[in-house]
Design a protein around this motif. Structure first.
Motif, mmCIF file in Angstrom:
data_model
loop_
_atom_site.group_PDB
_atom_site.id
_atom_site.type_symbol
_atom_site.label_atom_id
_atom_site.label_comp_id
_atom_site.label_asym_id
_atom_site.label_seq_id
_atom_site.Cartn_x
_atom_site.Cartn_y
_atom_site.Cartn_z
ATOM 1 N N VAL A 87 -47.863 92.246 12.135
ATOM 2 C CA VAL A 87 -47.556 91.337 11.167
ATOM 3 C C VAL A 87 -48.680 89.984 11.472
ATOM 4 O O VAL A 87 -48.866 89.658 12.705
ATOM 5 N N VAL A 88 -49.497 90.047 10.867
ATOM 6 C CA VAL A 88 -50.821 89.250 10.932
ATOM 7 C C VAL A 88 -50.794 87.797 10.232
ATOM 8 O O VAL A 88 -50.337 87.920 8.839
ATOM 9 N N GLN A 89 -50.656 86.713 10.888
ATOM 10 C CA GLN A 89 -50.490 85.357 10.344
ATOM 11 C C GLN A 89 -51.721 84.251 10.670
ATOM 12 O O GLN A 89 -52.431 84.716 11.652
ATOM 13 N N GLY A 104 -55.398 77.430 12.237
ATOM 14 C CA GLY A 104 -56.350 78.471 11.385
ATOM 15 C C GLY A 104 -56.624 79.965 12.309
ATOM 16 O O GLY A 104 -57.447 80.560 12.055
ATOM 17 N N ASP A 105 -55.996 79.714 13.713
ATOM 18 C CA ASP A 105 -56.376 80.896 14.471
ATOM 19 C C ASP A 105 -55.418 82.227 14.054
ATOM 20 O O ASP A 105 -54.388 81.993 13.623
ATOM 21 N N THR A 106 -56.030 83.164 13.962
ATOM 22 C CA THR A 106 -55.236 84.550 13.892
ATOM 23 C C THR A 106 -54.131 84.964 14.875
ATOM 24 O O THR A 106 -54.523 85.023 15.866
ATOM 25 N N ILE A 107 -52.901 85.059 14.511
ATOM 26 C CA ILE A 107 -51.909 85.396 15.384
ATOM 27 C C ILE A 107 -51.226 86.763 14.816
ATOM 28 O O ILE A 107 -51.442 87.091 13.881
ATOM 29 N N TYR A 108 -50.696 87.387 15.942
ATOM 30 C CA TYR A 108 -50.282 88.667 15.629
ATOM 31 C C TYR A 108 -48.580 88.834 16.094
ATOM 32 O O TYR A 108 -48.289 88.424 17.173
#
Length: 251
Positions: free
Chosen positions: A187-189, A194-198
């Motif tokens: 799941v990508v958020q 503003g950083d991409t987290i998984y």
């Protein structure tokens, strides 16, 4: 009979408290559990920092480490006795098939098994603690049968109990591990900066749920009890690997 009780949901988990109450009605039980939820910690040991042990108001001891840490330090210096049995649980959610590879609940039991002590991991199939009393009752029954005649060689047992009233449980079936499909996609958020987290995706559905598997027993309304082993050797491939890869020393 002295039992060391651990878990992976942390020392405040309802499953730990309920199992402690069920076991201590019959045996001497010592609790050493993680400070925080350590689900999916597998067999990790903490080697990059020291560990501390604290005592809660109810007498439970807890460690700022993994489930395996808890059992390891208990057996290598914290306790002044050797327990007759290591029990881990009750876990909030199933540990079926490949789940056992990742499970902190199974890992805590495994650590006892590695020290030559019989061990039992217990999980409630669906999260939320519904019918936790059923899981405790089945666990106590399994422990009672186990300690009637403790095996000379330690056993490692994995128990999963459906969330249903005890009088609606079909009984206990001894099973082999089934297999799940691969996990669901990551799941990508975005975090607040503003950083991409998984987020790791959820467990996949059952792939191997044939008769005789733990998945099948649960689907049929039975508790599943699976004896586990730790030999990762692929024995069937030894000869073909030897023919392909072995060499002789010298010129």
């Amino acid at each position: 009979m002295r039992i060391l009780l651990a878990n992976d949901d942390g020392y405040l988990a309802p499953g730990l408290a309920a199992l402690f109450d069920g076991l201590r009605a019959h045996w001497d039980v010592t609790v050493i559990a993680p400070e925080q939820n350590a689900s999916a910690a597998s067999n990790a040991l903490t080697l990059n920092r020291p560990l501390s042990v604290y005592t809660a108001s109810n007498g439970f001891r807890y460690v700022n480490g993994t489930p395996s840490d808890c059992v390891h330090i208990a057996l290598t210096g914290l306790l002044d006795f050797r327990p007759d049995l290591v029990v881990s649980g009750v876990n909030n959610g199933a540990n079926l098939g490949d789940d056992t590879i990742y499970s902190g609940t199974v890992a805590a039991a495994t650590e006892g098994y590695l020290f030559g002590i019989p061990a039992l991991a217990i999980s409630l199939v669906e999260k939320g603690w519904g019918h936790l009393d059923t899981a405790v009752a089945v666990a106590v029954e399994v422990v009672a049968k186990l300690v009637e005649d403790l095996p000379q060689q330690a056993q490692l047992l994995n128990l999963n109990v459906p969330n249903r009233p005890l009088n609606e449980l079909g009984g206990v079936r001894v099973t082999r591990l089934g297999k799940r499909h691969p996990s669901q996609p990551v799941v990508v958020q975005k975090n607040p900066y503003g950083d991409t987290i998984y987020w790791i995706g959820g467990a996949g559905a059952a792939l191997d749920q044939q008769a005789g598997t733990d998945f099948d027993a649960i689907a049929q309304g039975f508790a599943s009890l699976t004896p586990l082993q730790l030999d990762l050797t692929h024995h069937a491939q030894l000869q073909t690997c030897a023919a392909r890869f072995e060499t002789r020393g010298g010129a």
